[in-house]
Design a protein around this motif. Structure first.
Motif, mmCIF file in Angstrom:
data_model
loop_
_atom_site.group_PDB
_atom_site.id
_atom_site.type_symbol
_atom_site.label_atom_id
_atom_site.label_comp_id
_atom_site.label_asym_id
_atom_site.label_seq_id
_atom_site.Cartn_x
_atom_site.Cartn_y
_atom_site.Cartn_z
ATOM 1 N N PHE A 88 13.500 -3.191 4.965
ATOM 2 C CA PHE A 88 13.397 -1.995 5.803
ATOM 3 C C PHE A 88 11.952 -1.838 6.278
ATOM 4 O O PHE A 88 11.007 -1.985 5.490
ATOM 5 C CB PHE A 88 13.829 -0.757 5.022
ATOM 6 N N ILE A 89 11.807 -1.543 7.564
ATOM 7 C CA ILE A 89 10.477 -1.388 8.160
ATOM 8 C C ILE A 89 10.445 -0.091 8.950
ATOM 9 O O ILE A 89 11.349 0.194 9.749
ATOM 10 C CB ILE A 89 10.145 -2.576 9.081
ATOM 11 N N ASN A 129 15.745 -1.636 -1.754
ATOM 12 C CA ASN A 129 15.320 -2.862 -1.081
ATOM 13 C C ASN A 129 13.835 -2.803 -0.734
ATOM 14 O O ASN A 129 13.247 -1.720 -0.684
ATOM 15 C CB ASN A 129 16.142 -3.072 0.193
ATOM 16 N N PRO A 130 13.206 -3.947 -0.488
ATOM 17 C CA PRO A 130 11.794 -3.954 -0.096
ATOM 18 C C PRO A 130 11.588 -3.169 1.199
ATOM 19 O O PRO A 130 12.480 -3.139 2.065
ATOM 20 C CB PRO A 130 11.487 -5.437 0.107
ATOM 21 N N LEU A 131 10.408 -2.557 1.323
ATOM 22 C CA LEU A 131 10.125 -1.764 2.513
ATOM 23 C C LEU A 131 8.672 -1.933 2.940
ATOM 24 O O LEU A 131 7.792 -2.217 2.127
ATOM 25 C CB LEU A 131 10.449 -0.291 2.268
ATOM 26 N N ILE A 132 8.452 -1.742 4.236
ATOM 27 C CA ILE A 132 7.115 -1.746 4.825
ATOM 28 C C ILE A 132 7.015 -0.522 5.724
ATOM 29 O O ILE A 132 7.912 -0.277 6.541
ATOM 30 C CB ILE A 132 6.841 -3.031 5.627
ATOM 31 N N PHE A 146 1.564 -0.149 4.695
ATOM 32 C CA PHE A 146 1.965 0.078 3.313
ATOM 33 C C PHE A 146 3.239 -0.714 3.013
ATOM 34 O O PHE A 146 4.022 -1.024 3.907
ATOM 35 C CB PHE A 146 2.233 1.563 3.068
ATOM 36 N N PHE A 147 3.467 -1.002 1.735
ATOM 37 C CA PHE A 147 4.676 -1.726 1.364
ATOM 38 C C PHE A 147 5.048 -1.438 -0.079
ATOM 39 O O PHE A 147 4.248 -0.925 -0.871
ATOM 40 C CB PHE A 147 4.484 -3.232 1.577
ATOM 41 N N SER A 148 6.289 -1.818 -0.420
ATOM 42 C CA SER A 148 6.770 -1.699 -1.793
ATOM 43 C C SER A 148 7.925 -2.669 -1.978
ATOM 44 O O SER A 148 8.645 -3.003 -1.035
ATOM 45 C CB SER A 148 7.237 -0.269 -2.080
ATOM 46 N N GLY A 149 8.112 -3.125 -3.216
ATOM 47 C CA GLY A 149 9.227 -4.007 -3.512
ATOM 48 C C GLY A 149 8.803 -5.448 -3.685
ATOM 49 O O GLY A 149 7.615 -5.751 -3.887
ATOM 50 N N ASN A 150 9.760 -6.344 -3.600
ATOM 51 C CA ASN A 150 9.519 -7.767 -3.853
ATOM 52 C C ASN A 150 8.853 -8.447 -2.666
ATOM 53 O O ASN A 150 9.459 -9.252 -1.945
ATOM 54 C CB ASN A 150 10.843 -8.466 -4.193
ATOM 55 N N LEU A 151 7.597 -8.092 -2.449
ATOM 56 C CA LEU A 151 6.827 -8.622 -1.331
ATOM 57 C C LEU A 151 5.453 -9.062 -1.810
ATOM 58 O O LEU A 151 4.827 -8.390 -2.629
ATOM 59 C CB LEU A 151 6.662 -7.561 -0.237
#
Length: 334
Positions: A176-177, A210-213, A293-298
């Motif tokens: 998700f972005i 899910n990962p997000l940016i 910014f980001f969060s999750g498996n990144l």
């Protein structure tokens, strides 16, 4: 499995070309006829030299919208925009552009003020005066003459700034972005905390694990309480916001889920600056306002190198078509 995210505040042409507003910029460099080819060149480079490039744009105006759409169509992109502004700022808003080859399974635009209203069920609008965000601008941090609790909350919920969010599949993996342009109300830190926290929490809600940016112009600096509230564990617990009307219920901070900054993660610090200008309102302003910014498996593979110090007297200038720098980061999903 990699993706590159670019964020860029394009500067509304109506602002740039306002006579005498950018006091130290040459008139030639402020015209969109000069600025657009430079902007277009920067965007093209990110497409040509990187795979899976997604663009997060701020100060997308009604005047420039057809040009932007035509450009991204030519580059085989789809653009999702939300113009939430008023006539005086050419209905400026935000947009995300995604390659047509990238599977898009979600797209939405959400007014963050409306979102805040929806998650505080005890809020009743008829308890409040008809104050708008302009009333809150009367608040001066210097003399500590704060608006009432009711006025402050109504101001927060009346702001139209929208989050545009998309969900894409990167080699079958969901990501998700979102992009956001925070209200420029730094003189009212309560409003900045409310909106930055709300947009952060909303992104986590939409991403659903899910990962997000989340990229954009946040109008806050790394030392501000708003930045720390969304990046530092436990910091939000120490922030005291006024109660909602006659109720004790307040905005429910999500203190468990935090964001990391791509530039800070890769370089150990935020950029020295991302905005540089001299206007009638701000003299010799040079600070960091834009983030990815980001969060999750990144994992952050790399970031676009930015200058340490500005050149010239003010942006826009011969080589900088906006008063903001373009930021970019490449991520690996794991």
């Amino acid at each position: 499995m990699s993706v590159r995210v670019v964020t860029y505040n394009l500067l509304v042409p109506k602002f740039a070309e306002k006579p005498g507003y950018y006091m130290k910029s040459r008139r030639k460099f402020l015209r969109i006829e000069y600025r657009w080819p430079l902007i277009q060149s920067q965007l093209k480079q990110e497409i040509q030299y990187h795979q899976n490039t997604i663009f997060c744009l701020q100060e997308v105006s009604r005047t420039l919208l057809p040009t932007l759409k035509a450009f991204f169509h030519q580059m085989n992109y789809i653009m999702i925009e939300s113009l939430f502004g008023e006539r005086y700022n050419d209905n400026m808003g935000v947009a995300i552009a995604v390659p047509v080859t990238m599977p898009l399974f979600y797209k939405n635009s959400i007014a963050v003020g409306d979102h805040i209203r929806s998650i505080i069920p005890s809020f009743k609008k008829d308890l409040f005066s008809l104050s708008t965000w302009q009333n809150a601008l009367m608040y001066s941090v210097i003399d500590q003459s704060k608006p009432s609790s009711n006025s402050l909350w109504e101001s927060v919920m009346s702001l139209n700034n929208a989050l545009v969010c998309v969900g894409v599949h990167i080699h079958g993996r969901p990501l998700f972005i979102g992009t956001y342009h925070m209200p420029c109300l730094f003189q009212i830190p309560e409003i900045m905390v409310m909106h930055s926290s709300a947009v952060k929490d909303l992104m986590f809600q939409l991403a659903a694990g899910n990962p997000l940016i989340l990229a954009g112009d946040f109008n806050l600096q790394p030392h501000d309480i708003s930045y720390r509230a969304i990046t530092e564990r436990g910091y939000a617990r120490h922030i005291k916001l006024p109660p909602v009307g006659n109720y004790t219920k307040n905005y429910p901070f999500n203190t468990r889920q935090l964001l990391r900054s791509a530039y800070h993660e890769k370089n150990g610090t935020e950029p020295n600056y991302t905005n540089f200008s001299t206007t009638r309102k701000t003299k010799n302003f040079c600070a960091t306002l834009d983030y990815i910014f980001f969060s999750g498996n990144l994992i952050v593979n790399d970031v676009l190198q930015l200058p340490n110090y500005p050149t010239g007297e003010s942006y826009p200038d011969r080589t900088h078509p906006s008063d903001h720098l373009m930021l970019a980061a490449s991520f690996q999903l794991f």
